[in-house]
Design an enzyme around this catalytic site. Structure first.
Site, PDB file in Angstrom:
ATOM      1  NE  ARG A 103      -4.139  -4.133  -9.876  1.00 62.02           N
ATOM      2  CZ  ARG A 103      -3.582  -4.075  -8.786  1.00 62.02           C
ATOM      3  NH1 ARG A 103      -2.563  -4.352  -8.464  1.00 62.02           N
ATOM      4  NH2 ARG A 103      -4.356  -4.549  -7.764  1.00 62.02           N
ATOM      5  CG  HIS A 119      -3.959  -7.876  -9.359  1.00 57.13           C
ATOM      6  ND1 HIS A 119      -5.469  -7.942  -9.351  1.00 57.13           N
ATOM      7  CD2 HIS A 119      -4.136  -7.327  -7.965  1.00 57.13           C
ATOM      8  CE1 HIS A 119      -6.180  -7.913  -7.573  1.00 57.13           C
ATOM      9  NE2 HIS A 119      -5.119  -7.634  -6.852  1.00 57.13           N
ATOM     10  CG  ASP A 145      -7.453  -6.525  -4.518  1.00 61.76           C
ATOM     11  OD1 ASP A 145      -6.929  -6.960  -4.643  1.00 61.76           O
ATOM     12  OD2 ASP A 145      -6.407  -5.594  -5.027  1.00 61.76           O
ATOM     13  CE1 TYR A 199       2.187 -10.955   2.716  1.00 62.12           C
ATOM     14  CE2 TYR A 199       1.061  -9.322   1.326  1.00 62.12           C
ATOM     15  CZ  TYR A 199       2.121 -10.272   2.024  1.00 62.12           C
ATOM     16  OH  TYR A 199       3.103 -10.244   0.732  1.00 62.12           O
ATOM     17  CG  HIS A 225      -3.426  -7.272   0.454  1.00 59.98           C
ATOM     18  ND1 HIS A 225      -1.917  -6.724   1.062  1.00 59.98           N
ATOM     19  CD2 HIS A 225      -3.457  -7.627  -0.496  1.00 59.98           C
ATOM     20  CE1 HIS A 225      -1.661  -7.001  -0.294  1.00 59.98           C
ATOM     21  NE2 HIS A 225      -2.972  -7.500  -0.958  1.00 59.98           N
ATOM     22  CG  ASP A 239      -7.416  -1.078   1.550  1.00 57.30           C
ATOM     23  OD1 ASP A 239      -6.513  -2.332   1.419  1.00 57.30           O
ATOM     24  OD2 ASP A 239      -6.552   0.081   1.890  1.00 57.30           O
ATOM     25  CG  HIS A 240      -7.690  -5.456  -0.876  1.00 55.51           C
ATOM     26  ND1 HIS A 240      -6.819  -3.676  -0.487  1.00 55.51           N
ATOM     27  CD2 HIS A 240      -7.036  -6.310  -1.143  1.00 55.51           C
ATOM     28  CE1 HIS A 240      -5.446  -4.824  -1.187  1.00 55.51           C
ATOM     29  NE2 HIS A 240      -5.712  -5.776  -1.177  1.00 55.51           N
ATOM     30  CG  HIS A 249      -5.183 -11.014  -3.804  1.00 56.34           C
ATOM     31  ND1 HIS A 249      -5.091 -10.110  -4.638  1.00 56.34           N
ATOM     32  CD2 HIS A 249      -3.555 -11.875  -3.459  1.00 56.34           C
ATOM     33  CE1 HIS A 249      -4.411 -11.069  -5.279  1.00 56.34           C
ATOM     34  NE2 HIS A 249      -3.591 -11.653  -5.136  1.00 56.34           N
TER      35      HIS A 249
END
Length: 247
Positions: free
Chosen positions: A173, A189, A196, A223, A226, A228-229, A231
């Site tokens: 990003r 990122h 992710d 955490y 986090h 839903d994914h 990292h």
């Protein structure tokens, strides 16, 4: 776009190289260049050697440093590189002697595309922000390189998990892209190495296995932000936190 035929061609070429080198007793002669459009090794590599060819090997075995470790990409074939090569060889059923020769190179040729990315991942997956890799915390070339190393680590992770696809929801990003999604100001990122992960595996399974594949930064379920994914990234020091997964 990658095609099935391109991947089959890569495997066929690599296998042909392995057969030729076995018969004539040499590694990476002039004909070896046809095995790979990205990089061709010109000598067998072993502990004590150094050079750009060693660094190129390190990039591709960066996902095999062992639990909690990170492999340096310094171009020096030391004990850590030898151990990573052994783990790579074991993972693919090769003779595990820690020496990178014809069989090891053939497997690497089969695992990568002409732009040096591993066959199961692409730059486009690691950058959904812009086409230039610019605007982040590091120079565009550095961000792109960091993403490449992350992809090779992800290739090792994918293989260890049985080959089921790993989907990427976010990679590089710029500051503008990071701000737009509410990312923290120190997000990895911005450096190109933060990724992710979602997909076929549970987030906990991804986080737990990632500990073996060179990721110094792992954040997952439990955490904040986090659940839903998962990292993964490369931070200067280790920072793992996925409390719901026992990490």
């Amino acid at each position: 776009m990658r095609t099935v035929f391109r991947r089959i061609g890569r495997v066929f070429a690599a296998c042909t190289l392995a057969a030729v080198t076995t018969l004539v007793g040499v590694v990476a002669t002039s004909s070896a260049a046809q095995a790979d459009g990205c990089y061709t090794w010109g000598r067998t590599l072993s502990q004590g050697m150094s050079g750009e060819d060693v660094r190129q090997l390190q990039i591709r075995v960066a996902g095999y440093p062992g639990y909690g470790a990170v492999l340096g990409l310094d171009g020096v074939y030391g004990p850590a590189t030898r151990s990573a090569v052994i783990r790579f060889q074991q993972a693919y059923g090769l003779g595990a002697d820690g020496v990178a020769g014809a069989q090891t190179f053939s497997r690497l040729y089969a695992l990568q595309d002409d732009d040096c990315t591993p066959v199961n991942f692409a730059y486009s997956e690691l950058n959904k922000c812009n086409s230039t890799w610019a605007g982040g915390a590091v120079a565009a070339g550095t961000a792109r390189f960091n993403a490449l190393v992350s992809m090779w680590k992800l290739q090792a992770l994918r293989h260890a998990l049985g080959g089921a696809p790993i989907q990427i929801s976010s990679g590089f990003r710029s500051y503008a892209c990071n701000n737009a999604v509410g990312g923290i100001s120190t997000s990895r990122h911005l450096y190109g190495d933060g990724v992710d992960l979602v997909g076929a595996h549970s987030f906990c399974r991804l986080a737990q296995q990632a500990r073996n594949h060179g990721f110094s930064n792992i954040l997952g379920p439990g955490y904040p932000g986090h659940n839903d994914h998962t990292h993964v990234a490369a931070t200067p020091g280790r920072s793992w936190s996925a409390p719901s997964c026992g990490i």
